[in-house]
Design a protein around this motif. Structure first.
Motif, PDB file in Angstrom:
ATOM      1  N   ARG A  59       0.834  -1.203   0.000  1.00 19.66           N
ATOM      2  CA  ARG A  59       0.000   0.000   0.000  1.00 19.66           C
ATOM      3  C   ARG A  59       0.874   1.260   0.000  1.00 19.66           C
ATOM      4  O   ARG A  59       0.630   2.188  -0.764  1.00 19.66           O
ATOM      5  N   GLU A  60       1.896   1.263   0.845  1.00 19.01           N
ATOM      6  CA  GLU A  60       2.799   2.423   0.902  1.00 19.01           C
ATOM      7  C   GLU A  60       3.504   2.627  -0.437  1.00 19.01           C
ATOM      8  O   GLU A  60       3.657   3.770  -0.893  1.00 19.01           O
ATOM      9  N   ALA A  61       3.925   1.532  -1.079  1.00 24.89           N
ATOM     10  CA  ALA A  61       4.588   1.633  -2.380  1.00 24.89           C
ATOM     11  C   ALA A  61       3.634   2.191  -3.434  1.00 24.89           C
ATOM     12  O   ALA A  61       4.034   3.020  -4.267  1.00 24.89           O
ATOM     13  N   MET A  62       2.390   1.767  -3.402  1.00 30.63           N
ATOM     14  CA  MET A  62       1.403   2.264  -4.370  1.00 30.63           C
ATOM     15  C   MET A  62       1.101   3.744  -4.136  1.00 30.63           C
ATOM     16  O   MET A  62       0.938   4.506  -5.089  1.00 30.63           O
ATOM     17  N   ILE A  63       1.019   4.133  -2.881  1.00 31.21           N
ATOM     18  CA  ILE A  63       0.803   5.546  -2.555  1.00 31.21           C
ATOM     19  C   ILE A  63       1.969   6.381  -3.080  1.00 31.21           C
ATOM     20  O   ILE A  63       1.758   7.455  -3.666  1.00 31.21           O
ATOM     21  N   LEU A  64       3.183   5.893  -2.918  1.00 31.92           N
ATOM     22  CA  LEU A  64       4.344   6.609  -3.466  1.00 31.92           C
ATOM     23  C   LEU A  64       4.265   6.714  -4.985  1.00 31.92           C
ATOM     24  O   LEU A  64       4.618   7.758  -5.556  1.00 31.92           O
ATOM     25  N   GLU A  65       3.793   5.667  -5.645  1.00 33.28           N
ATOM     26  CA  GLU A  65       3.635   5.700  -7.105  1.00 33.28           C
ATOM     27  C   GLU A  65       2.613   6.754  -7.522  1.00 33.28           C
ATOM     28  O   GLU A  65       2.816   7.483  -8.498  1.00 33.28           O
ATOM     29  N   ILE A  66       1.509   6.832  -6.802  1.00 35.10           N
ATOM     30  CA  ILE A  66       0.478   7.834  -7.104  1.00 35.10           C
ATOM     31  C   ILE A  66       1.037   9.237  -6.908  1.00 35.10           C
ATOM     32  O   ILE A  66       0.856  10.116  -7.763  1.00 35.10           O
ATOM     33  N   LYS A  67       1.727   9.441  -5.797  1.00 32.92           N
ATOM     34  CA  LYS A  67       2.322  10.754  -5.535  1.00 32.92           C
ATOM     35  C   LYS A  67       3.315  11.125  -6.626  1.00 32.92           C
ATOM     36  O   LYS A  67       3.317  12.267  -7.112  1.00 32.92           O
ATOM     37  N   SER A  68       4.128  10.169  -7.030  1.00 35.48           N
ATOM     38  CA  SER A  68       5.123  10.400  -8.080  1.00 35.48           C
ATOM     39  C   SER A  68       4.449  10.724  -9.408  1.00 35.48           C
ATOM     40  O   SER A  68       4.877  11.631 -10.128  1.00 35.48           O
ATOM     41  N   TYR A  69       3.396   9.987  -9.740  1.00 36.46           N
ATOM     42  CA  TYR A  69       2.673  10.244 -10.981  1.00 36.46           C
ATOM     43  C   TYR A  69       2.139  11.674 -11.011  1.00 36.46           C
ATOM     44  O   TYR A  69       2.326  12.391 -12.002  1.00 36.46           O
TER      45      TYR A  69
END
Length: 76
Positions: free
Chosen positions: A12-22
């Protein structure tokens, strides 16, 4: 609809980082963890089931093809 998609804390934390990065790279917007988590929850609840269902359909079609192959092994 009952959503059975469960993510580990790390995933979940990794996906949140991906969203923030996007959002930062593609839209030049800075999102916090809360906003990114809410977007992830929306995707899991509303969008992910369609991908899941497509995966189920693809497996069904693949397995049906393999069953046809097995029937070709019959001896007469």
């Amino acid at each position: 609809m009952n959503n059975n998609i469960k993510l580990s804390k790390e995933k979940r934390e990794a996906m949140i980082l991906e969203i923030k990065s996007y959002f930062e790279n593609e839209r030049d917007e800075e999102l916090g963890d809360l906003a990114s988590g809410l977007i992830l929850d929306f995707i899991i609840e509303k969008i992910a089931p369609e991908f899941y269902n497509q995966g189920i359909y693809d497996v069904y079609a693949y397995m049906n093809d393999r069953i046809e192959d097995v029937l070709g092994l019959q001896k007469y």
